[in-house]
Enzyme design. Structure first.
Site, PDB file in Angstrom:
ATOM      1  CE  LYS A  98      25.704  38.495  36.345  1.00 34.29           C
ATOM      2  NZ  LYS A  98      26.707  38.857  35.383  1.00 34.29           N
ATOM      3  CG  HIS A 137      25.678  12.971  48.038  1.00 35.39           C
ATOM      4  ND1 HIS A 137      27.547  12.991  48.208  1.00 35.39           N
ATOM      5  CD2 HIS A 137      25.019  13.317  49.305  1.00 35.39           C
ATOM      6  CE1 HIS A 137      26.858  14.041  48.690  1.00 35.39           C
ATOM      7  NE2 HIS A 137      26.030  13.905  50.012  1.00 35.39           N
ATOM      8  NE  ARG A 180      24.772  18.627  47.956  1.00 36.94           N
ATOM      9  CZ  ARG A 180      24.539  17.908  48.965  1.00 36.94           C
ATOM     10  NH1 ARG A 180      23.643  18.528  49.416  1.00 36.94           N
ATOM     11  NH2 ARG A 180      24.825  16.810  49.605  1.00 36.94           N
ATOM     12  NE  ARG A 228      24.095  16.607  57.504  1.00 33.09           N
ATOM     13  CZ  ARG A 228      23.442  17.401  58.265  1.00 33.09           C
ATOM     14  NH1 ARG A 228      23.713  17.681  59.423  1.00 33.09           N
ATOM     15  NH2 ARG A 228      22.489  17.886  57.127  1.00 33.09           N
ATOM     16  CB  THR A 229      27.592  17.427  51.348  1.00 35.33           C
ATOM     17  OG1 THR A 229      27.383  16.391  51.761  1.00 35.33           O
ATOM     18  CG2 THR A 229      29.221  16.828  50.267  1.00 35.33           C
TER      19      THR A 229
HETATM   20  C1  NCD Z   1      22.373  13.828  51.851  1.00 35.14           C
HETATM   21  C2  NCD Z   1      21.920  14.559  50.219  1.00 35.14           C
HETATM   22  O1  NCD Z   1      22.401  16.239  49.983  1.00 35.14           O
HETATM   23  O2  NCD Z   1      21.603  13.892  49.051  1.00 35.14           O
HETATM   24  N1  NCD Z   1      22.948  15.131  52.585  1.00 35.14           N
HETATM   25  C3  NCD Z   1      23.642  14.791  52.863  1.00 35.14           C
HETATM   26  O3  NCD Z   1      24.563  15.296  51.651  1.00 35.14           O
HETATM   27  N2  NCD Z   1      24.723  14.082  53.969  1.00 35.14           N
HETATM   28  C4  NCD Z   1      21.017  13.349  52.165  1.00 35.14           C
HETATM   29  C5  NCD Z   1      18.862  14.364  52.081  1.00 35.14           C
HETATM   30  O4  NCD Z   1      19.077  15.522  51.601  1.00 35.14           O
HETATM   31  O5  NCD Z   1      18.392  13.934  52.664  1.00 35.14           O
END
Ligand code: NCD
Length: 306
Positions: free
Chosen positions: A85, A134, A106, A55-56
């Site tokens: 590397k 997040h 991320r 999703r993100t």
């Molecule tokens: C979450 C995350 O990556 O922190 N997912 C998200 O971004 N919607 C939740 C998770 O991984 O459990």
């Protein structure tokens, strides 16, 4: 707002402006998407992901393209970028900042976005930093609460599951603490409790919170249930389990206006059997994520023009 690093950076005013922008972009996007498609022509957004995402990453990429920006992406940066590397995060960020007008990051380290902003010439958006934060998820979560309940204050909120490793729960608790009258009940096992830093944050903001290790008693008069999965990939002790699942039986205990949320992905803590119940809002969260991220990218990229 230059970078988006932590839910703790936002004020109520910031959030109001972001939500207004999101309302506007959601409406234009639904009725006249072509009006947005010219906005950031010639700009490029980079998504630099060192951890899995559905999703993100895809919502940020869709958001960027819908407001006219191009996208460059590495979805498995730990393996397919020069990290393998031996390149440092700092060098990778410097490099990507030369090619892009904003970086969506991320990374498995809790302090990755703080490190990135030290060296980035362009805005950095934290799209999930280890078991830390997040913030854009928390914004879309709060937006969904507002959309559903009509308010972000005076809410009884249950946040449950793996709170020790779950960054979305940690970020949402901080946003909820900005509004008066909110009360939070954290439901988890003793090993998976929310961190002391978040408790201190809530104390500092005079937000009452409670801790429970049972699901059902926390259901009385609750407005919002926010459920999370066990973060198996971050567990040092693989035998830990979170035990709490919401299915048709639990649904019986909830009031008719309680909203059920989850950042997704889910495992077995929310049964698909309740997906069609009108109280289940996790797919609304998914949809709102696109509009929140369009609004955030729009704001950050506009700022760069001026
Ligand atoms: C979450 C995350 O990556 O922190 N997912 C998200 O971004 N919607 C939740 C998770 O991984 O459990």
């Amino acid at each position: 707002m230059e970078h988006i690093i932590s839910a703790g950076q936002f004020t109520k005013d910031n959030i109001e402006r972001i939500f207004e922008a999101t309302d506007e972009i959601r409406s234009v996007s639904q009725h006249n998407p072509r009006d947005l498609a010219q906005r950031h022509l010639g700009k490029v957004v980079a998504t630099l992901f060192y951890e899995p995402s559905t999703r993100t990453r895809l919502s940020f990429e869709s958001a960027a393209q819908r407001i006219g920006a191009g996208v460059i992406s590495t979805e498995n940066a730990g393996e397919y970028s020069s990290t393998i590397k031996g390149e440092t995060l700092e060098d990778s960020i410097r490099t990507v900042a030369s090619y892009a007008d904003a970086i969506v990051l991320r990374h498995p380290s809790d302090d990755s976005s703080e490190r990135a902003v030290q060296v980035s010439e362009v805005p950095v958006i934290n799209a999930g930093a280890g078991k830390g934060e997040h913030p854009t998820q928390a914004l879309l979560d709060l937006y969904t609460i507002k959309d559903t309940k009509g308010r972000t204050h005076d809410l009884d909120i249950v946040i449950g599951g793996d709170l020790r490793h779950g960054r979305t729960a940690r970020s949402l608790a901080q946003l909820a603490a900005l509004y008066s009258g909110n009360r939070i009940t954290f439901v988890s096992t003793p090993e998976l409790q929310i961190g002391a830093d978040i408790r201190r944050y809530l104390d500092a903001h005079d937000t009452p919170y409670f801790e429970a290790d049972e699901l059902a008693p926390s259901f009385n008069n609750v407005d919002v249930i926010y459920w999370t999965r066990l973060q198996k990939e971050r567990l040092q002790d693989p035998s830990l389990a979170s035990h709490f699942a919401i299915g048709p039986n639990e649904l019986e205990l909830l009031g008719k206006d309680t909203m059920i949320m989850h950042p997704l992905p889910r495992n077995d803590e929310i049964s698909p059997a309740i997906d069609t119940d009108p109280r289940a809002k996790y797919f609304d969260q998914v949809k709102n994520g696109l509009y929140i991220r369009m609004a955030l990218l729009d704001m950050l990229l506009r700022k760069q023009h001026s």
